[in-house]
Design a protein around this motif. Structure first.
Motif, mmCIF file in Angstrom:
data_model
loop_
_atom_site.group_PDB
_atom_site.id
_atom_site.type_symbol
_atom_site.label_atom_id
_atom_site.label_comp_id
_atom_site.label_asym_id
_atom_site.label_seq_id
_atom_site.Cartn_x
_atom_site.Cartn_y
_atom_site.Cartn_z
ATOM 1 N N ARG A 58 0.774 -1.340 -0.134
ATOM 2 C CA ARG A 58 -0.073 -0.049 0.182
ATOM 3 C C ARG A 58 0.718 1.269 -0.055
ATOM 4 N N GLU A 61 2.230 1.733 -3.373
ATOM 5 C CA GLU A 61 1.419 2.448 -4.307
ATOM 6 C C GLU A 61 0.918 3.981 -4.201
ATOM 7 N N SER A 79 -0.683 -13.568 -1.068
ATOM 8 C CA SER A 79 -1.640 -12.594 -1.101
ATOM 9 C C SER A 79 -0.937 -11.153 -1.291
ATOM 10 N N GLU A 82 0.102 -11.100 -5.005
ATOM 11 C CA GLU A 82 -1.289 -10.655 -5.947
ATOM 12 C C GLU A 82 -1.580 -9.399 -5.887
ATOM 13 N N MET A 83 -1.421 -8.661 -4.563
ATOM 14 C CA MET A 83 -1.657 -7.111 -4.346
ATOM 15 C C MET A 83 -0.811 -6.673 -5.108
ATOM 16 N N ARG A 85 0.921 -7.712 -8.010
ATOM 17 C CA ARG A 85 0.443 -7.853 -9.609
ATOM 18 C C ARG A 85 -0.512 -6.704 -10.005
ATOM 19 N N GLU A 86 -1.556 -6.790 -9.040
ATOM 20 C CA GLU A 86 -2.701 -6.021 -9.347
ATOM 21 C C GLU A 86 -2.203 -4.507 -9.534
ATOM 22 N N ARG A 87 -1.255 -4.008 -8.740
ATOM 23 C CA ARG A 87 -0.864 -2.563 -8.849
ATOM 24 C C ARG A 87 0.213 -2.492 -9.725
ATOM 25 N N GLY A 88 0.846 -3.308 -10.525
ATOM 26 C CA GLY A 88 1.816 -3.204 -11.307
ATOM 27 C C GLY A 88 3.226 -2.831 -10.698
#
Length: 115
Positions: A58, A61, A79, A82-83, A85-88
């Motif tokens: 977080r 990001e 997990s 994955e977070m 990856r979702e945020r590049g």
């Protein structure tokens, strides 16, 4: 310097974000305290930390950090990956300690930038 260069000089493993290895890195920040990262980090930077919790993702990001390097052989759980990856975000892991990792990157030409 690129994220790929960071991986090479640290001998790090790519855990997430392999497709973003050519992103530019302008500075580095090494800390296990996310409050310090929030206060002193700049955009297009690499974050070196041994703290393995979702707050690291977080924080990265929020600050436009392009790469997180987990030091001391730490490995985030799936997990967290994955977070990322979702945020590049690129996530790397190295066996080097924080001090050594920062020194290696500094010696390779990466600095922290002025406060």
């Amino acid at each position: 310097m690129t994220v790929r260069d960071v991986r090479e000089v640290l001998g790090a493993r790519v855990l997430a974000g392999e497709e973003y290895m050519d992103r530019e890195v302008r500075s580095a920040c090494g800390s296990d305290m996310m409050s310090d990262v929030l206060a002193f980090s700049k955009d297009h930077s690499v974050l070196l930390t041994g703290l393995c919790n979702p707050q690291v993702i977080r924080t990265a990001e929020m600050l436009d950090i392009v790469c997180i390097v987990f030091v001391r052989g730490k490995k985030p759980d799936e997990s967290m990956l994955e977070m990322a990856r979702e945020r590049g975000l690129v996530v790397l892991a190295t066996g080097h300690r924080m001090f050594s990792s920062c020194g290696i990157l500094y010696q390779a030409g990466l600095n922290s930038g002025a406060i």
